[in-house]
Design a protein around this motif. Structure first.
Motif, mmCIF file in Angstrom:
data_model
loop_
_atom_site.group_PDB
_atom_site.id
_atom_site.type_symbol
_atom_site.label_atom_id
_atom_site.label_comp_id
_atom_site.label_asym_id
_atom_site.label_seq_id
_atom_site.Cartn_x
_atom_site.Cartn_y
_atom_site.Cartn_z
ATOM 1 N N ALA A 107 0.818 -1.220 0.000
ATOM 2 C CA ALA A 107 0.000 0.000 0.000
ATOM 3 C C ALA A 107 0.851 1.269 0.000
ATOM 4 N N ASP A 108 2.139 1.154 0.307
ATOM 5 C CA ASP A 108 3.040 2.310 0.331
ATOM 6 C C ASP A 108 3.612 2.656 -1.048
ATOM 7 N N LEU A 109 3.267 1.897 -2.065
ATOM 8 C CA LEU A 109 3.839 2.123 -3.392
ATOM 9 C C LEU A 109 3.654 3.565 -3.881
ATOM 10 N N PRO A 110 2.460 4.169 -3.781
ATOM 11 C CA PRO A 110 2.332 5.562 -4.243
ATOM 12 C C PRO A 110 3.253 6.532 -3.488
ATOM 13 N N ALA A 111 3.388 6.355 -2.184
ATOM 14 C CA ALA A 111 4.274 7.229 -1.399
ATOM 15 C C ALA A 111 5.731 7.002 -1.780
ATOM 16 N N LEU A 112 6.108 5.759 -2.050
ATOM 17 C CA LEU A 112 7.474 5.477 -2.480
ATOM 18 C C LEU A 112 7.769 6.102 -3.834
ATOM 19 N N LYS A 113 6.776 6.120 -4.719
ATOM 20 C CA LYS A 113 6.981 6.742 -6.026
ATOM 21 C C LYS A 113 7.296 8.228 -5.888
ATOM 22 N N LEU A 114 6.687 8.903 -4.914
ATOM 23 C CA LEU A 114 6.979 10.322 -4.702
ATOM 24 C C LEU A 114 8.448 10.539 -4.353
#
Length: 173
Positions: free
Chosen positions: A17-24
């Protein structure tokens, strides 16, 4: 699993679920300058998969760093196994969202991880020779340069410094 918090930060294992935050973080060119490029979607997923694998294999990896104030994932900090010459060492690594730079988060997180690593394991920070900000974090974290090595990424040779610490309770003779 890390069980520590600091005044402003908390730590937990990364999840899918942290994938979008990691992309930032990992897709920001300025943040990823030491890697010579911002990551693609596939590279971000591979990075996350590596952390999940490290948790399963070693019991540690880069952990999500959560701001206690906002509740947001603002970075990652933790331990990763790295090769330095003929031995595997633990590196204290960190990457933060660019809008969270220059607020002391990296130093606060690295200190907490250093204490965890010092209490539990032996850890190092391996920092690219042009990454002065990370070198300064390591120095503020009480670490010193122990060695200089070359790492190979994306077909390039990149010099790195190996920062470590000496147990202040152990007197060297």
């Amino acid at each position: 699993m890390i069980e520590t918090t600091t005044e402003c930060l908390s730590f937990r294992e990364l999840t899918q679920a942290d994938l979008p935050a990691l992309k930032l973080i990992l897709q920001d060119e300025a943040t990823m300058f030491a890697y010579e490029h911002a990551f693609s979607d596939e590279e971000v997923q591979a990075w996350l998969d590596k952390q999940l694998g490290n948790y399963a294999q070693f019991g540690y990896g880069l952990w999500a760093v959560i701001s206690k104030e906002s509740g947001e994932l603002i970075g990652q900090c933790g331990l990763t196994p790295q090769q330095v010459r003929d031995q595997t060492v633990l590196e204290i690594g960190y990457l933060f969202r660019r809008d969270c730079w220059h607020q002391g988060h990296a130093t606060e997180a690295a200190r907490a991880v250093k204490q965890y690593a010092f209490d539990q394991l032996k850890a190092y920070s391996i920092i690219r020779d042009n990454n002065l900000a990370s070198m300064n974090v390591a120095i503020r974290n009480g670490m010193q340069v122990l060695d200089r090595i070359e790492k190979h990424y994306y077909g390039m040779t990149m010099p790195h410094y190996v920062f470590g610490m000496v147990n202040p309770q152990i007197k060297e003779s």
